[in-house]
Every structure is written in C-alpha cells, then in structure tokens.
Design an enzyme around this catalytic site. Structure first.
Site, PDB file in Angstrom:
ATOM      1  N   CYS A 124       2.942  -5.480  16.656  1.00 58.55           N
ATOM      2  CA  CYS A 124       2.175  -4.519  17.469  1.00 58.55           C
ATOM      3  C   CYS A 124       0.691  -4.898  17.451  1.00 58.55           C
ATOM      4  CB  CYS A 124       2.368  -3.097  16.945  1.00 58.55           C
ATOM      5  SG  CYS A 124       4.086  -2.563  16.953  1.00 58.55           S
ATOM      6  N   CYS A 132      -2.017  -2.980  15.167  1.00 58.97           N
ATOM      7  CA  CYS A 132      -1.652  -2.650  13.788  1.00 58.97           C
ATOM      8  C   CYS A 132      -2.033  -3.759  12.811  1.00 58.97           C
ATOM      9  CB  CYS A 132      -0.159  -2.380  13.721  1.00 58.97           C
ATOM     10  SG  CYS A 132       0.417  -1.936  12.078  1.00 58.97           S
ATOM     11  N   GLU A 174       0.808  -1.219   0.000  1.00 59.54           N
ATOM     12  CA  GLU A 174       0.000   0.000   0.000  1.00 59.54           C
ATOM     13  C   GLU A 174       0.838   1.264   0.000  1.00 59.54           C
ATOM     14  OE1 GLU A 174      -2.335  -0.080   3.531  1.00 59.54           O
ATOM     15  OE2 GLU A 174      -3.211  -2.025   3.061  1.00 59.54           O
ATOM     16  N   CYS A 216       4.860  -7.362   8.117  1.00 62.14           N
ATOM     17  CA  CYS A 216       5.744  -6.846   9.171  1.00 62.14           C
ATOM     18  C   CYS A 216       5.877  -7.898  10.262  1.00 62.14           C
ATOM     19  CB  CYS A 216       5.151  -5.564   9.759  1.00 62.14           C
ATOM     20  SG  CYS A 216       6.180  -4.769  11.018  1.00 62.14           S
ATOM     21  N   SER A 250       7.767   5.327  17.458  1.00 63.80           N
ATOM     22  CA  SER A 250       6.454   4.885  17.933  1.00 63.80           C
ATOM     23  C   SER A 250       6.593   4.474  19.388  1.00 63.80           C
ATOM     24  CB  SER A 250       5.965   3.702  17.093  1.00 63.80           C
ATOM     25  OG  SER A 250       5.858   4.102  15.751  1.00 63.80           O
ATOM     26  N   LEU A 251       6.171   5.348  20.273  1.00 61.35           N
ATOM     27  CA  LEU A 251       6.343   5.086  21.701  1.00 61.35           C
ATOM     28  C   LEU A 251       5.084   4.417  22.269  1.00 61.35           C
ATOM     29  CD1 LEU A 251       8.321   5.446  24.026  1.00 61.35           C
ATOM     30  CD2 LEU A 251       7.401   7.749  24.387  1.00 61.35           C
ATOM     31  N   HIS A 252       3.959   5.072  22.135  1.00 57.14           N
ATOM     32  CA  HIS A 252       2.639   4.527  22.467  1.00 57.14           C
ATOM     33  C   HIS A 252       2.371   4.216  23.935  1.00 57.14           C
ATOM     34  CE1 HIS A 252       1.955   4.560  18.247  1.00 57.14           C
ATOM     35  NE2 HIS A 252       2.599   3.464  17.947  1.00 57.14           N
ATOM     36  N   ASN A 294      -6.888   4.064  14.894  1.00 60.82           N
ATOM     37  CA  ASN A 294      -7.772   3.572  13.842  1.00 60.82           C
ATOM     38  C   ASN A 294      -8.236   2.181  14.220  1.00 60.82           C
ATOM     39  OD1 ASN A 294      -7.789   5.575  11.602  1.00 60.82           O
ATOM     40  ND2 ASN A 294      -5.577   5.302  11.812  1.00 60.82           N
ATOM     41  N   GLY A 304       5.312  -2.222   7.270  1.00 58.54           N
ATOM     42  CA  GLY A 304       6.686  -2.662   7.497  1.00 58.54           C
ATOM     43  C   GLY A 304       7.435  -1.813   8.503  1.00 58.54           C
ATOM     44  N   GLU A 305       8.564  -2.345   8.960  1.00 54.03           N
ATOM     45  CA  GLU A 305       9.441  -1.631   9.882  1.00 54.03           C
ATOM     46  C   GLU A 305      10.694  -1.229   9.086  1.00 54.03           C
ATOM     47  OE1 GLU A 305       9.744  -0.185  12.884  1.00 54.03           O
ATOM     48  OE2 GLU A 305      11.836   0.103  12.290  1.00 54.03           O
ATOM     49  N   CYS A 319       2.872   8.312   1.710  1.00 49.74           N
ATOM     50  CA  CYS A 319       3.236   7.404   2.802  1.00 49.74           C
ATOM     51  C   CYS A 319       3.591   6.055   2.182  1.00 49.74           C
ATOM     52  CB  CYS A 319       2.051   7.269   3.772  1.00 49.74           C
ATOM     53  SG  CYS A 319       2.307   6.050   5.065  1.00 49.74           S
ATOM     54  N   SER A 349       9.648   6.394  10.320  1.00 49.64           N
ATOM     55  CA  SER A 349       9.027   5.984  11.570  1.00 49.64           C
ATOM     56  C   SER A 349       9.490   4.583  11.965  1.00 49.64           C
ATOM     57  CB  SER A 349       7.502   6.003  11.394  1.00 49.64           C
ATOM     58  OG  SER A 349       6.867   5.589  12.580  1.00 49.64           O
ATOM     59  N   CYS A 385      -2.445   2.039   8.056  1.00 51.41           N
ATOM     60  CA  CYS A 385      -1.496   0.936   7.891  1.00 51.41           C
ATOM     61  C   CYS A 385      -2.086  -0.444   7.636  1.00 51.41           C
ATOM     62  CB  CYS A 385      -0.682   0.764   9.167  1.00 51.41           C
ATOM     63  SG  CYS A 385       0.340   2.123   9.542  1.00 51.41           S
TER      64      CYS A 385
HETATM   65  N1  SAH Z   1       7.026   0.173  11.727  1.00 51.01           N
HETATM   66  C1  SAH Z   1       7.054   1.600  11.851  1.00 51.01           C
HETATM   67  C2  SAH Z   1       6.171   2.297  10.825  1.00 51.01           C
HETATM   68  C3  SAH Z   1       4.776   1.815  10.824  1.00 51.01           C
HETATM   69  S1  SAH Z   1       3.318   2.610  10.966  1.00 51.01           S
HETATM   70  C4  SAH Z   1       6.669   2.029  13.232  1.00 51.01           C
HETATM   71  O1  SAH Z   1       6.333   1.169  14.035  1.00 51.01           O
HETATM   72  O2  SAH Z   1       6.779   3.201  13.545  1.00 51.01           O
HETATM   73  C5  SAH Z   1       3.306   4.254  11.335  1.00 51.01           C
HETATM   74  C6  SAH Z   1       2.615   4.575  12.670  1.00 51.01           C
HETATM   75  O3  SAH Z   1       1.243   4.173  12.697  1.00 51.01           O
HETATM   76  C7  SAH Z   1       3.288   3.901  13.842  1.00 51.01           C
HETATM   77  O4  SAH Z   1       3.433   4.819  14.879  1.00 51.01           O
HETATM   78  C8  SAH Z   1       2.283   2.833  14.211  1.00 51.01           C
HETATM   79  O5  SAH Z   1       2.452   2.423  15.530  1.00 51.01           O
HETATM   80  C9  SAH Z   1       0.979   3.543  13.934  1.00 51.01           C
HETATM   81  N2  SAH Z   1      -0.197   2.666  13.832  1.00 51.01           N
HETATM   82  C10 SAH Z   1      -0.274   1.409  13.386  1.00 51.01           C
HETATM   83  N3  SAH Z   1      -1.533   0.950  13.465  1.00 51.01           N
HETATM   84  C11 SAH Z   1      -2.286   1.942  13.957  1.00 51.01           C
HETATM   85  C12 SAH Z   1      -3.679   2.077  14.266  1.00 51.01           C
HETATM   86  N4  SAH Z   1      -4.534   1.082  14.106  1.00 51.01           N
HETATM   87  N5  SAH Z   1      -4.085   3.277  14.748  1.00 51.01           N
HETATM   88  C13 SAH Z   1      -3.215   4.288  14.939  1.00 51.01           C
HETATM   89  N6  SAH Z   1      -1.913   4.213  14.659  1.00 51.01           N
HETATM   90  C14 SAH Z   1      -1.440   3.056  14.188  1.00 51.01           C
END
Ligand code: SAH
Length: 339
Positions: free
Chosen positions: A113, A116, A89, A109, A211-213, A287, A156-157, A102, A188, A328
């Site tokens: 997570c 995701c 995508e 991946c 991506s800390l979260h 999302n 992907g990462e 993007c 990212s 994603c």
């Molecule tokens: N692998 C990389 C890039 C991937 S996605 C990473 O982990 O950063 C880009 C961002 O979207 C990341 O911060 C990821 O954690 C976030 N993301 C993935 N799924 C999501 C979702 N369902 N809702 C909100 N953010 C999401």
C-alpha cells in the site's frame, strides 16, 4: 518446539508422552500465559521436568528495544526485539472503554500500500502465534495495565499469516489464558477475499475491518496494489457474504488522502457501495509517511457528513500518539534507518 504456540490439547499430548500427570499441562499453560520468561520461574513444576522443557522447547520472550510514551495522551509504543533480532511494533492505547493493544502480525508486509510505512522494506517473515501473543502479554506486563481489547492493525497483513493468526486468536481467547473475548478483538485486512471466505464459516464473533480506502478500482489500485487482482466489486461481494454467514457487520477503513479519495463524488460512490449492507465506515486522518508524497485530506468532516446524509454511519478515528511515531510501521522504519 515453541511451547507458547501450543494449544492446551497439544501440551497435554506432549506431557503424556513425557509420562507426566495431566494437570501439569495446564499448570505450564497458565505460566506461559502469565508471561513467564523462563522455565525456572515455574515454581510448582518439578526441577527435572523444567530441565526437560529447557532441552525440548523454545520459550519466546521479546525484549523492549525502544519504548515511547506520548505526552499528549499516554499512548505507549513498544519496539520489541525478537529472538532472531528482528523488531516489531505494538501500541497501547487508553480509551474510556478499556485499554487496547494494537499488534503486528508479520515482520514487514508484502501488500505494498502506497501510504503505509510497514510495507516499505517488504515482508521479512511471518510472526509465530507465540510472538503475536507475546505482544499482548508483555505489553500488559511492562505497562502494568490490564488489556481488554486487541486490534490486529499493526505491521503486516494478518490474513497473509492466516494459520498463525487463527491459532493466536484461539490462544488469547482461552479461559485459562488471557481470556480476551472475540467481541473485544478486531482484525484488519487489506481485503484478501479467499481468506475472508475461509474465515467466514468459523463464525468468529470478532470485528472484521476491511481497508477499503477508495470506492473505485482506478483509485484503489493506485493506493493498494492488492486491488489489481480482486477489484472493488468482488471485495464488496465477499464482504456481503461474510456478513450473511457470520451476522457480524464489517467496519470499513478509509484513510482520507488529499485530492485522491476525498471528493464528494467518491463519498457518493462509497455510500452506493454500502447500500443494503449493514456496515460502518471509519475515516482515518492520513498519517504522514516521510517516504510518501500523499498528504492528509482537509475534507474529513465534509466527507463524513455527506456519507451520513446518504444514511451511512461514519466515524472519524481519533488520533492518538501523534508525537511518538504511533502509526503503522513508523518506529520500526526509523529504527532500521538509524542502524
Ligand atoms: N494489513 C492490514 C492491517 C494494517 S494497518 C490492513 O491492510 O488492513 C491498519 C490500518 O491502517 C489499515 O486500514 C491501513 O490501511 C491503515 N494505514 C496504514 N498506513 C496509514 C497511514 N499512513 N495513515 C492512515 N492509515 C494508514
């Protein structure tokens, strides 16, 4: 040999071996980076040389498998079919400051997570530099829109495909290619600390997003298995080093999840983590992913205000393409299901 993954220097060497004059390498480089789909399009290249290239080289050109245009904001989501049948995508987003694409860095991946969609079927393979570049080239070509910014936030990462991603960056940045400046590129990562340390001394002017979260190990490990090996403290230490080496402030992504990472105490902890470090928090409204029980938080604004009261700059990511599976991995996932 995948010709679009080659640097100008490698192309020069190859053309020298073929006994060709030096300027040919640059002519071909320019064709490739304008999105030529076949060697026969390269009208200023002699026919005999085109035949040799056809024999020696692979020329990647993804085809549009699906294309969804948002009625809400004009965001376009492409599902591209690659030469081996795998689909990835790319999203084109229109902002006031320019068009942003993007891009994906892998097919699937491995990071796991829990929120995701990209990781649900694991990683199939890495993308080549040409396949990452093609997403920019062919999105620009298909949409007719000039692309000025790139975010590596698709499937992907990127740091798990380090060498190919670095080569992609140097190609897309090349003055005779797309010439997209590093300051217009964000990468990212879920926080692979060895790779962040490897990237730092290169001093690239791109924006690193981490991506800390979650601000604590218990929550972060639940959301992101990668945290088990690293831990929040080691990650923040690595980020501090990255800033010291590159002078580039890091952007921290934080997807707001109901009842999981959105409490006042977690906002306070997050602010504490960032103390003394110029950084920026980007709050992402979660999302929904069909396969996941996690729900979006309703406390995004409160969380943001609380961070700001602690002196931390925090923005809320605007949601684009809400009607077209734009986040994603959603479209690829749907496509695999339907097949
Ligand atoms: N692998 C990389 C890039 C991937 S996605 C990473 O982990 O950063 C880009 C961002 O979207 C990341 O911060 C990821 O954690 C976030 N993301 C993935 N799924 C999501 C979702 N369902 N809702 C909100 N953010 C999401």
């Amino acid at each position: 040999m995948e010709i679009k993954s080659m640097t100008p220097e490698e192309l020069s060497d190859y053309f020298r071996e073929l006994g060709q004059p030096k300027f040919r390498a640059m002519q071909v480089f320019r064709w490739l980076h304008q999105g030529a789909e076949s060697f026969d399009e390269m009208s200023n290249i002699p026919k005999t040389l085109r035949e040799t290239l056809k024999k020696d080289c692979v020329l990647s050109a993804p085809v549009v498998e699906r294309k969804q245009v948002s009625k809400l904001d004009g965001t376009i989501k492409y599902l591209w079919k690659l030469s081996d049948g795998n689909c990835i995508e790319t999203v084109l987003m229109r902002y006031k400051h320019g068009n942003t694409v993007c891009v994906s860095s892998q097919v699937g991946c491995n990071m796991g997570c829990t929120f995701c969609a990209s990781t649900l079927g694991g990683k199939v393979r890495d993308l080549t530099p040409a396949e990452i570049l093609d997403q920019v080239l062919f999105t620009q070509k298909d949409s007719g829109e000039i692309i000025s910014n790139i975010v590596m936030m698709g499937i992907g990462e990127p740091l798990d495909n380090y060498d190919n991603v670095l080569r992609f960056l140097s190609l897309v940045n090349h003055p005779d290619g797309m010439n997209i400046g590093m300051r217009h590129i964000s990468l990212s990562t879920c926080g692979l600390i060895n790779k962040i340390d490897k990237l730092a001394p290169l001093g690239l002017q791109l924006t690193l997003s981490v991506s800390l979260h979650a601000p604590d190990d218990e929550t972060r490990t639940k959301l992101m298995p990668v945290n088990q090996a690293v831990g929040v403290d080691a990650l923040m230490e690595t980020c501090r080093r990255y800033f010291e080496t590159t002078g580039r402030r890091i952007s921290y992504e934080y997807a707001m999840i109901d009842g999981v990472n959105d409490s006042d105490a977690q906002a306070d902890k997050l602010a504490e983590l960032l103390r003394g470090q110029p950084g920026h928090v980007n709050l992402i409204p979660l999302n929904n992913v069909a396969e996941s029980p996690l729900k979006p938080s309703c406390r995004v604004r409160e969380f943001q205000q609380r961070l700001e009261r602690h002196g931390v700059t925090a923005t809320v990511r605007r949601k684009l393409g809400g009607d077209i599976d734009a986040s994603c991995g959603q479209l690829r996932r749907k496509h695999i299901h339907q097949q």
